[in-house]
Design an enzyme around this catalytic site. Structure first.
Site, PDB file in Angstrom:
ATOM      1  N   ASN A  25      72.084 -90.236 -74.573  1.00 12.41           N
ATOM      2  CA  ASN A  25      73.453 -89.997 -74.114  1.00 12.41           C
ATOM      3  C   ASN A  25      73.347 -89.013 -72.953  1.00 12.41           C
ATOM      4  OD1 ASN A  25      75.960 -88.706 -73.684  1.00 12.41           O
ATOM      5  ND2 ASN A  25      76.703 -89.407 -75.667  1.00 12.41           N
ATOM      6  N   GLU A  52      77.541 -92.799 -72.374  1.00 14.04           N
ATOM      7  CA  GLU A  52      78.410 -91.863 -71.641  1.00 14.04           C
ATOM      8  C   GLU A  52      77.994 -91.743 -70.171  1.00 14.04           C
ATOM      9  OE1 GLU A  52      80.988 -88.762 -73.257  1.00 14.04           O
ATOM     10  OE2 GLU A  52      79.330 -88.328 -74.605  1.00 14.04           O
ATOM     11  N   ASP A 164      74.198 -93.641 -79.400  1.00 14.76           N
ATOM     12  CA  ASP A 164      74.867 -92.468 -79.952  1.00 14.76           C
ATOM     13  C   ASP A 164      75.868 -92.969 -80.977  1.00 14.76           C
ATOM     14  OD1 ASP A 164      76.359 -90.278 -80.583  1.00 14.76           O
ATOM     15  OD2 ASP A 164      76.968 -89.796 -78.524  1.00 14.76           O
ATOM     16  N   ASN A 166      77.373 -91.096 -83.251  1.00 12.74           N
ATOM     17  CA  ASN A 166      78.336 -90.060 -83.630  1.00 12.74           C
ATOM     18  C   ASN A 166      78.478 -89.934 -85.147  1.00 12.74           C
ATOM     19  OD1 ASN A 166      79.386 -88.456 -81.441  1.00 12.74           O
ATOM     20  ND2 ASN A 166      80.322 -90.325 -80.611  1.00 12.74           N
ATOM     21  N   ASP A 236      71.961 -89.599 -82.762  1.00 11.69           N
ATOM     22  CA  ASP A 236      71.455 -90.699 -81.930  1.00 11.69           C
ATOM     23  C   ASP A 236      70.391 -91.423 -82.755  1.00 11.69           C
ATOM     24  OD1 ASP A 236      72.595 -90.071 -79.033  1.00 11.69           O
ATOM     25  OD2 ASP A 236      72.043 -88.178 -80.006  1.00 11.69           O
ATOM     26  N   ASP A 269      74.077 -82.681 -73.368  1.00 12.21           N
ATOM     27  CA  ASP A 269      74.070 -82.059 -74.697  1.00 12.21           C
ATOM     28  C   ASP A 269      73.253 -82.880 -75.708  1.00 12.21           C
ATOM     29  OD1 ASP A 269      76.113 -83.915 -74.415  1.00 12.21           O
ATOM     30  OD2 ASP A 269      77.659 -82.678 -75.348  1.00 12.21           O
ATOM     31  N   HIS A 270      72.780 -84.060 -75.302  1.00 15.15           N
ATOM     32  CA  HIS A 270      71.887 -84.880 -76.142  1.00 15.15           C
ATOM     33  C   HIS A 270      70.483 -84.909 -75.534  1.00 15.15           C
ATOM     34  CE1 HIS A 270      75.089 -87.160 -78.467  1.00 15.15           C
ATOM     35  NE2 HIS A 270      75.801 -86.593 -77.514  1.00 15.15           N
TER      36      HIS A 270
END
Length: 279
Positions: A25, A52, A164, A166, A236, A269-270
């Site tokens: 991501n 994303e 991802d 989530n 993920d 952030d991933h």
DNA sequence: ATGTCACTTTACAAGTGA
């Protein structure tokens, strides 16, 4: 080797020797392009699935990634969501979205066939928080996604569903089971949806490869110095049909990529999840 | 749990989404 029904079912022809697949991501391909190019250079993966991307197809940096040696299948939208498959071999039979998606205007799923492998890249609805209408959409989305997978693919063939999700599949996948119990990303109804995919015939290869340990985490919130404090989540995933899962030789998370000091610009952030499959 | 980041807009700050 001649492909037969038996070898196909066993996943023997899933990929070439040493095939490497990364899912990441990126949180904006515009912001992350220098790091994405460096990642491709560092690992030379056969396939890189992105989530994303946050750009329309017109804005996707096809030229720069093409110059790095990668074909791209893209499915984007303005500002939010957006998924892509980059591959050294040209992706075939590309599909975008899926029938039954409760939010069809959101670009979250792209699928293709590459090197005898069926590949699905997904960015699952976040859900915001349990009780928020977005959370109910998330559960509906996961149900529709699983229905579509079951109607479209056969877990007896070489299949990878990555991205991802989530969802942290169980308590080993959050830094504090107590803090996360029942919360969005870790609630039981979400976990039940991931369990359904496993029950259908997919193996969570990071869990299978790492065993009964915490993590390996792939996401750390930007806030509160979460990465430095070890406050990570494993949301993920690479889910593989049995024939492919049996040939996984390595599963790693490129934690360097999550650091401020690695490469150009800021990190996502991933962190990228890297899976190697022998031929 | 929220100390950040990326996106957008009758923009130069504030709302949204993660």
């Amino acid at each position: 080797m001649q492909e037969t029904a038996a070898t196909r079912a066993a996943g023997v022809l899933a990929c070439r020797p040493g095939m490497k697949i990364i899912t990441w991501n990126v949180n904006s391909i515009r912001q992350r392009l220098p790091r994405a190019l460096a990642l491709l250079e560092r690992h030379r993966p056969d396939i890189l699935c992105l989530q994303e991307t946050k750009v329309t197809d017109e804005e996707f940096p096809l030229m720069e990634l093409g110059a790095a040696g990668y074909h791209a299948a893209i499915f984007g939208q303005k500002s939010y969501n957006g998924v892509a498959i980059l591959a050294r071999e040209e992706p075939a039979s590309v599909t975008r979205g899926f029938p039954g998606n409760p939010v069809p205007e959101e670009a979250r799923v792209i699928a293709a066939r590459i090197g005898g492998l069926a590949l699905v890249g997904a960015y699952v609805v976040n859900g915001k928080e349990v009780g928020n209408p977005a959370y109910d959409v998330k559960l509906e989305w996961l149900d529709a996604f699983a229905d579509w997978l079951a109607a479209t693919y056969d877990p007896a063939e070489p299949l990878l569903v990555v991205g991802d999700f989530n969802v942290a599949p169980d308590d080993r996948d959050v830094y504090s089971a107590e803090a996360w119990r029942g919360k969005n990303l870790a609630s039981e109804p979400e976990r039940d949806r991931i369990a359904r995919l496993r029950g259908w015939g997919l193996t969570d290869v990071a869990r299978a490869h790492h065993g009964d340990v915490e993590g390996p985490f792939t996401f750390w919130d930007y806030r509160m110095g979460a990465f430095h404090r070890g406050w990570g989540l494993r949301i993920d995933l690479v889910l593989a049909s049995a024939g492919v899962a049996a040939r996984v030789t390595d599963v790693t998370v490129d934690r360097e990529e999550r650091k401020e000091t690695t490469g150009e610009g800021k990190p996502s952030d991933h962190a990228p999840l890297i899976v190697t499959i022998e031929g």
